[in-house]
Design a protein around this motif. Sequence first.
Motif, mmCIF file in Angstrom:
data_model
loop_
_atom_site.group_PDB
_atom_site.id
_atom_site.type_symbol
_atom_site.label_atom_id
_atom_site.label_comp_id
_atom_site.label_asym_id
_atom_site.label_seq_id
_atom_site.Cartn_x
_atom_site.Cartn_y
_atom_site.Cartn_z
ATOM 1 N N GLU A 28 56.016 72.881 -97.436
ATOM 2 C CA GLU A 28 54.801 73.903 -97.686
ATOM 3 C C GLU A 28 53.868 73.618 -96.387
ATOM 4 N N VAL A 29 53.713 72.423 -96.074
ATOM 5 C CA VAL A 29 52.660 72.256 -94.960
ATOM 6 C C VAL A 29 53.130 72.318 -93.657
ATOM 7 N N CYS A 30 54.449 72.715 -93.279
ATOM 8 C CA CYS A 30 55.081 73.164 -92.166
ATOM 9 C C CYS A 30 55.058 74.648 -92.155
ATOM 10 N N ARG A 31 54.951 74.900 -90.746
ATOM 11 C CA ARG A 31 54.895 76.407 -90.392
ATOM 12 C C ARG A 31 56.356 77.038 -90.468
ATOM 13 N N PRO A 32 56.330 78.079 -90.689
ATOM 14 C CA PRO A 32 57.828 78.780 -90.532
ATOM 15 C C PRO A 32 58.572 78.440 -89.341
ATOM 16 N N GLY A 33 59.650 78.117 -89.425
ATOM 17 C CA GLY A 33 60.379 77.577 -88.162
ATOM 18 C C GLY A 33 60.040 76.142 -87.853
ATOM 19 N N GLY A 34 59.474 75.298 -88.507
ATOM 20 C CA GLY A 34 58.959 73.967 -88.388
ATOM 21 C C GLY A 34 60.067 73.194 -88.941
ATOM 22 N N LYS A 35 59.925 71.804 -88.706
ATOM 23 C CA LYS A 35 60.909 71.046 -88.831
ATOM 24 C C LYS A 35 60.597 69.758 -89.877
ATOM 25 N N ILE A 36 61.636 69.151 -90.462
ATOM 26 C CA ILE A 36 61.330 67.760 -91.463
ATOM 27 C C ILE A 36 62.185 66.881 -90.853
ATOM 28 N N ILE A 37 61.869 65.722 -90.546
ATOM 29 C CA ILE A 37 62.838 64.536 -89.948
ATOM 30 C C ILE A 37 62.437 63.451 -90.894
ATOM 31 N N VAL A 38 63.609 62.958 -91.215
ATOM 32 C CA VAL A 38 63.458 61.705 -92.134
ATOM 33 C C VAL A 38 64.441 60.714 -91.382
ATOM 34 N N ILE A 39 63.921 59.588 -91.014
ATOM 35 C CA ILE A 39 64.585 58.365 -90.591
ATOM 36 C C ILE A 39 64.611 57.206 -91.531
ATOM 37 N N VAL B 123 69.178 59.299 -89.099
ATOM 38 C CA VAL B 123 68.205 60.319 -89.176
ATOM 39 C C VAL B 123 68.838 61.650 -89.583
ATOM 40 N N VAL B 124 68.118 62.221 -90.581
ATOM 41 C CA VAL B 124 68.525 63.609 -91.155
ATOM 42 C C VAL B 124 67.341 64.370 -90.589
ATOM 43 N N GLU B 125 67.473 65.783 -90.099
ATOM 44 C CA GLU B 125 66.618 66.871 -89.853
ATOM 45 C C GLU B 125 66.891 68.066 -90.656
ATOM 46 N N GLY B 126 66.059 68.900 -90.884
ATOM 47 C CA GLY B 126 66.030 70.116 -91.559
ATOM 48 C C GLY B 126 64.976 70.978 -91.207
ATOM 49 N N TRP B 127 65.516 72.252 -91.059
ATOM 50 C CA TRP B 127 64.500 73.482 -90.556
ATOM 51 C C TRP B 127 64.019 74.202 -91.784
ATOM 52 N N VAL B 128 62.511 74.713 -91.652
ATOM 53 C CA VAL B 128 61.976 75.383 -92.739
ATOM 54 C C VAL B 128 62.271 76.856 -92.641
#
Length: 254
Positions: free
Chosen positions: A142-153, A249-254
């Motif tokens: 929700e706090v990520c803009r559309p097209g933003g990204k979440i990165i978990v390490i 690392v795992v990454e996913g896009w909004v």
Amino acid sequence: MSQDLWSAFRTAWGQSAQGYDSLYGHGLHSEAERTAWLLLLRRLLPAQETPLKVLDVGTGTGMIALLVAELGHEVTGADYSEAMLEVAARKAKQSARDLNISFAHTDAMLGELANAQFDVVVCRHLLWALPYPEEVLRRWKEVCRPGGKIIVIDQLRPRVHPVRQGVRELADLLNPLIGSGDSHDGDFPKIPLHEQPLKRATSVLPVANAMRRAGLVRVQGERLPWIDAVERPAMPRLERWARRWNRYVVEGWV
Ligand SMILES: C[S@@+](CC[C@H](N)C(=O)[O-])C[C@H]1O[C@@H](n2cnc3c(N)ncnc32)[C@H](O)[C@@H]1O
């Protein structure tokens, strides 16, 4: 998780703040480690001409937040431990570089950042500790803009042979004498495994699945043996033999 466990866990993080950076695989122990982490972060952050707005959740002593700021981005480090934030803010102030960094005292649901918007949310070493990873990931989305990204390490911690476990316990006993190690200060309560469903992940899959269930797309993960390779030489031989972790690392896009 009961309120008592939750508070005890939070208190323990505060108690571990001062010694946190001396732990192997947590703070930086060599120039090679610093370079490797900068390389990784440069690779993971989307290329763009203007600085990215990056939120580092569970920033702790600011290891990731400071490096991302060093890359020229505008960073917010969030944590529910004031003691951790104090260490992070002190390090930012002492940095020789002019960093664009601020800190927010909030838990992982980001109540204090209600209307904020970021290009990227990054999180190292926190998701494993949470009882409700999908709920938290949905909030980060929700706090990520559309097209933003979440990165978990994080680190996969394979089960160790009993002999190695014995050596590890010995190393824990000796650590106060040699002043470094892999054991947090702080009186951490024992939390049942079902309350920390990602804690014993043996591959990137459970984290990737949690991210997909939270609605992230193009989720992909990989192990980071080249980071392990620069971190391990900092450890004394005995500890290196006894302790094992595999970074990912795992990454996913909004
Ligand atoms: C293992 S440390 C990781 C610190 C830092 N991200 C790093 O990679 O070095 C976990 C951090 O998450 C914070 N933390 C734990 N549970 C949290 C929660 N529910 N909300 C916000 N912060 C939390 C702790 O205070 C601690 O600073």
